[in-house]
Write a protein that holds these residues in place. Structure first.
Motif, PDB file in Angstrom:
ATOM      1  N   ALA A 174       0.854  -1.203   0.000  1.00 43.12           N
ATOM      2  CA  ALA A 174       0.000   0.000   0.000  1.00 43.12           C
ATOM      3  C   ALA A 174       0.879   1.237   0.000  1.00 43.12           C
ATOM      4  CB  ALA A 174      -0.904  -0.002   1.220  1.00 43.12           C
ATOM      5  N   ALA A 175       0.246   2.392  -0.286  1.00 43.90           N
ATOM      6  CA  ALA A 175       0.991   3.656  -0.275  1.00 43.90           C
ATOM      7  C   ALA A 175       1.365   4.033   1.160  1.00 43.90           C
ATOM      8  CB  ALA A 175       0.132   4.753  -0.900  1.00 43.90           C
ATOM      9  N   GLY A 176       2.438   4.793   1.297  1.00 48.01           N
ATOM     10  CA  GLY A 176       2.841   5.294   2.604  1.00 48.01           C
ATOM     11  C   GLY A 176       3.461   4.264   3.514  1.00 48.01           C
ATOM     12  N   ARG A 177       4.138   3.268   2.944  1.00 47.04           N
ATOM     13  CA  ARG A 177       4.801   2.236   3.746  1.00 47.04           C
ATOM     14  C   ARG A 177       6.304   2.419   3.658  1.00 47.04           C
ATOM     15  NH1 ARG A 177       2.384  -0.274   7.435  1.00 47.04           N
ATOM     16  NH2 ARG A 177       3.326  -2.300   7.046  1.00 47.04           N
ATOM     17  N   TRP A 228      11.105   4.229   1.379  1.00 42.33           N
ATOM     18  CA  TRP A 228       9.688   4.590   1.486  1.00 42.33           C
ATOM     19  C   TRP A 228       8.959   4.293   0.179  1.00 42.33           C
ATOM     20  CZ3 TRP A 228      13.215   6.810   4.610  1.00 42.33           C
ATOM     21  CH2 TRP A 228      12.842   7.053   5.938  1.00 42.33           C
ATOM     22  N   SER A 229       7.737   3.813   0.329  1.00 40.90           N
ATOM     23  CA  SER A 229       6.916   3.580  -0.868  1.00 40.90           C
ATOM     24  C   SER A 229       6.388   4.920  -1.367  1.00 40.90           C
ATOM     25  CB  SER A 229       5.734   2.660  -0.518  1.00 40.90           C
ATOM     26  OG  SER A 229       4.807   3.349   0.294  1.00 40.90           O
ATOM     27  N   PRO A 230       5.866   4.964  -2.611  1.00 42.31           N
ATOM     28  CA  PRO A 230       5.230   6.195  -3.083  1.00 42.31           C
ATOM     29  C   PRO A 230       4.087   6.583  -2.143  1.00 42.31           C
ATOM     30  CG  PRO A 230       5.551   4.670  -4.905  1.00 42.31           C
ATOM     31  CD  PRO A 230       5.872   3.916  -3.647  1.00 42.31           C
ATOM     32  N   ILE A 231       3.866   7.871  -2.016  1.00 40.37           N
ATOM     33  CA  ILE A 231       2.813   8.314  -1.093  1.00 40.37           C
ATOM     34  C   ILE A 231       1.449   8.372  -1.781  1.00 40.37           C
ATOM     35  CG2 ILE A 231       4.349   9.579   0.453  1.00 40.37           C
ATOM     36  CD1 ILE A 231       3.603  12.135  -1.034  1.00 40.37           C
ATOM     37  N   ARG A 232       1.442   8.232  -3.121  1.00 44.64           N
ATOM     38  CA  ARG A 232       0.163   8.217  -3.843  1.00 44.64           C
ATOM     39  C   ARG A 232      -0.075   6.831  -4.426  1.00 44.64           C
ATOM     40  NH1 ARG A 232       0.293  11.513  -8.417  1.00 44.64           N
ATOM     41  NH2 ARG A 232       2.556  11.732  -8.282  1.00 44.64           N
ATOM     42  N   PRO A 233      -1.320   6.415  -4.525  1.00 34.67           N
ATOM     43  CA  PRO A 233      -1.637   5.109  -5.106  1.00 34.67           C
ATOM     44  C   PRO A 233      -1.222   5.073  -6.578  1.00 34.67           C
ATOM     45  CG  PRO A 233      -3.579   6.093  -4.072  1.00 34.67           C
ATOM     46  CD  PRO A 233      -2.524   7.143  -4.102  1.00 34.67           C
ATOM     47  N   PRO A 234      -1.076   3.870  -7.161  1.00 34.78           N
ATOM     48  CA  PRO A 234      -0.690   3.758  -8.573  1.00 34.78           C
ATOM     49  C   PRO A 234      -1.686   4.483  -9.480  1.00 34.78           C
ATOM     50  CG  PRO A 234      -0.581   1.634  -7.475  1.00 34.78           C
ATOM     51  CD  PRO A 234      -1.213   2.571  -6.509  1.00 34.78           C
ATOM     52  N   ASP A 235      -1.143   5.093 -10.521  1.00 35.38           N
ATOM     53  CA  ASP A 235      -1.971   5.814 -11.499  1.00 35.38           C
ATOM     54  C   ASP A 235      -1.384   5.542 -12.878  1.00 35.38           C
ATOM     55  OD1 ASP A 235      -3.298   7.505 -13.172  1.00 35.38           O
ATOM     56  OD2 ASP A 235      -2.789   9.355 -12.068  1.00 35.38           O
ATOM     57  N   PRO A 236      -2.095   4.747 -13.730  1.00 37.86           N
ATOM     58  CA  PRO A 236      -1.550   4.395 -15.058  1.00 37.86           C
ATOM     59  C   PRO A 236      -1.270   5.619 -15.916  1.00 37.86           C
ATOM     60  CG  PRO A 236      -3.464   3.048 -14.524  1.00 37.86           C
ATOM     61  CD  PRO A 236      -3.395   4.111 -13.470  1.00 37.86           C
ATOM     62  N   GLY A 237      -1.901   6.717 -15.601  1.00 37.37           N
ATOM     63  CA  GLY A 237      -1.675   7.922 -16.382  1.00 37.37           C
ATOM     64  C   GLY A 237      -0.463   8.726 -15.952  1.00 37.37           C
ATOM     65  N   ASP A 238       0.212   8.289 -14.937  1.00 38.01           N
ATOM     66  CA  ASP A 238       1.384   9.017 -14.422  1.00 38.01           C
ATOM     67  C   ASP A 238       2.611   8.116 -14.549  1.00 38.01           C
ATOM     68  OD1 ASP A 238       3.400  10.182 -12.935  1.00 38.01           O
ATOM     69  OD2 ASP A 238       2.038  10.923 -11.374  1.00 38.01           O
ATOM     70  N   PRO A 239       3.400   8.278 -15.620  1.00 36.75           N
ATOM     71  CA  PRO A 239       4.539   7.371 -15.857  1.00 36.75           C
ATOM     72  C   PRO A 239       5.570   7.412 -14.730  1.00 36.75           C
ATOM     73  CG  PRO A 239       4.242   8.919 -17.687  1.00 36.75           C
ATOM     74  CD  PRO A 239       3.246   9.288 -16.649  1.00 36.75           C
ATOM     75  N   GLU A 240       5.797   8.590 -14.172  1.00 39.02           N
ATOM     76  CA  GLU A 240       6.799   8.683 -13.089  1.00 39.02           C
ATOM     77  C   GLU A 240       6.339   7.905 -11.854  1.00 39.02           C
ATOM     78  OE1 GLU A 240       9.123  12.207 -10.701  1.00 39.02           O
ATOM     79  OE2 GLU A 240       8.368  12.622 -12.724  1.00 39.02           O
ATOM     80  N   THR A 278       4.216   5.437 -11.923  1.00 42.73           N
ATOM     81  CA  THR A 278       4.238   4.020 -12.287  1.00 42.73           C
ATOM     82  C   THR A 278       5.646   3.448 -12.126  1.00 42.73           C
ATOM     83  OG1 THR A 278       2.425   4.325 -13.849  1.00 42.73           O
ATOM     84  CG2 THR A 278       3.807   2.374 -14.163  1.00 42.73           C
ATOM     85  N   ALA A 279       6.656   4.200 -12.554  1.00 42.25           N
ATOM     86  CA  ALA A 279       8.042   3.751 -12.400  1.00 42.25           C
ATOM     87  C   ALA A 279       8.409   3.633 -10.919  1.00 42.25           C
ATOM     88  CB  ALA A 279       8.986   4.724 -13.103  1.00 42.25           C
ATOM     89  N   ALA A 280       7.890   4.565 -10.130  1.00 36.62           N
ATOM     90  CA  ALA A 280       8.173   4.510  -8.692  1.00 36.62           C
ATOM     91  C   ALA A 280       7.577   3.246  -8.071  1.00 36.62           C
ATOM     92  CB  ALA A 280       7.622   5.760  -8.010  1.00 36.62           C
ATOM     93  N   TRP A 281       6.322   2.919  -8.497  1.00 32.25           N
ATOM     94  CA  TRP A 281       5.706   1.692  -7.964  1.00 32.25           C
ATOM     95  C   TRP A 281       6.432   0.447  -8.443  1.00 32.25           C
ATOM     96  CZ3 TRP A 281       2.927   0.902  -3.909  1.00 32.25           C
ATOM     97  CH2 TRP A 281       2.153   1.936  -3.384  1.00 32.25           C
ATOM     98  N   THR A 282       6.919   0.461  -9.659  1.00 34.04           N
ATOM     99  CA  THR A 282       7.704  -0.680 -10.166  1.00 34.04           C
ATOM    100  C   THR A 282       8.979  -0.847  -9.334  1.00 34.04           C
ATOM    101  OG1 THR A 282       6.871  -0.321 -12.397  1.00 34.04           O
ATOM    102  CG2 THR A 282       8.898  -1.620 -12.187  1.00 34.04           C
ATOM    103  N   ALA A 283       9.619   0.292  -9.029  1.00 28.65           N
ATOM    104  CA  ALA A 283      10.821   0.238  -8.198  1.00 28.65           C
ATOM    105  C   ALA A 283      10.486  -0.284  -6.798  1.00 28.65           C
ATOM    106  CB  ALA A 283      11.444   1.632  -8.100  1.00 28.65           C
ATOM    107  N   TRP A 284       9.361   0.146  -6.276  1.00 26.06           N
ATOM    108  CA  TRP A 284       8.940  -0.323  -4.942  1.00 26.06           C
ATOM    109  C   TRP A 284       8.736  -1.832  -4.927  1.00 26.06           C
ATOM    110  CZ3 TRP A 284       8.905   0.760  -0.028  1.00 26.06           C
ATOM    111  CH2 TRP A 284       8.033   0.098   0.830  1.00 26.06           C
TER     112      TRP A 284
END
Lengths: 95, 186
Positions: free
Chosen positions: B5-8, B119-131, B133-139
């Motif tokens: 989840a976000a914020g972990r 730290w994980s991204p603070i916002r939930p995944p958003d397919p419209g936001d490539p940056e 999305t890359a952050a979630w992939t890294a997480w």
């Protein structure tokens, strides 16, 4: 009474005991490692090992000292040792 | 809250130090060698003949020397076993650190990273936001490495604990009980 004794051999035994005891004492100083979540149990185990090593070295030194005391009580003559009471004096060699 | 989840955050600290563990393992091995050498000499000395030390004195001396040889041999064996186990633990911890380094590397540049945590991204995944999305992939990649590291760490702790447990008490009664309490696993 008299018993056969190779005085030089027995003296070498005493020296060997002291040499080995000193080496064990020298080695029985163990650094406590940073072992993470098992640090406490690791330290406790190393404490025990060191205690046992020190005790072993102490017993070896005591036996070497006992041999020295035994020689004082005995009187070597021509490869034999005269003992007033072999039973009594031999007890110094018991651990 | 699930890990993904976000914020972990991931705790990437590995407290165990492989070099200090290996150093102590080497010291244990050297102590074991000294005890083994003493035991071997004591066995030879216990073989002193009646013609070299006769009478009851000889009998008592031979028995005392044999008793010491037994103590030395048991201590040598225990030191060797502990040295091998602690050395294995050190190698496992080194691998845990390497895996944790991979977790940090996977996150670096995409996520907030310190030497303590990722730290994980603070916002939930958003397919419209490539940056994002890359952050979630890294997480996700960091979490995978982190899980491997922690699994190996737990296995290493258990293995070392088994070695410590197998190491039974010996020697005279005044040596006391060798019992130690179980480790608390993370």
């Amino acid at each position: 009474m008299t018993i056969k004794v190779d005085v030089e051999t027995v003296r070498q035994h005493a020296l060997g005991l002291l040499d080995d005891a000193m080496e064990i004492e020298r080695r029985a100083v163990l650094d406590r490692p940073e072992a993470g979540s098992v640090r406490a149990v690791t330290d406790a185990k190393l404490d025990r090992i060191e205690e046992r090593a020190h005790r072993l070295a102490e017993l070896m030194t005591e036996l070497a000292d006992a041999l020295d005391r035994w020689f004082v009580a005995a009187h070597a003559i021509d490869g034999e040792v005269g003992l007033g009471l072999d039973l009594l004096t031999s007890r110094v060699l018991a651990l | 809250m699930p890990l993904l989840a976000a914020g972990r955050l991931l705790d990437v600290v590995v407290r165990a130090d492989p070099e200090s563990c290996q150093g102590t393992a080497t010291q244990l091995a050297r102590l074991g060698e000294a005890c083994g050498a003493a035991g071997a000499r004591l066995v030879r000395q216990a073989g002193i003949g009646e013609d070299q030390l006769g009478g009851l004195s000889g009998i008592v001396y031979r028995q005392s020397t044999r008793d010491l040889a037994d103590l030395a041999d048991r201590l040598a064996a225990d030191c060797g076993r502990l040295a091998a186990g602690l050395g294995e633990y050190a190698r496992d911890v080194a691998e845990v650190r390497r895996l944790m380094g991979e977790a940090v590397a996977a996150a670096t540049g995409r996520l907030q990273v310190t030497d303590q945590a990722v730290w994980s991204p603070i916002r939930p995944p958003d397919p419209g936001d490539p940056e994002l999305t890359a952050a979630w992939t890294a997480w996700h990649a960091a979490v995978d490495w982190w899980r491997r590291a922690r699994a190996l760490e737990d296995a290493a702790v258990q293995a070392w604990w088994q070695v410590v447990q197998r190491h039974v008490p010996d020697g005279p009664a005044e040596y006391g009980d060798d019992t130690v309490t179980p480790p608390e696993l993370s």
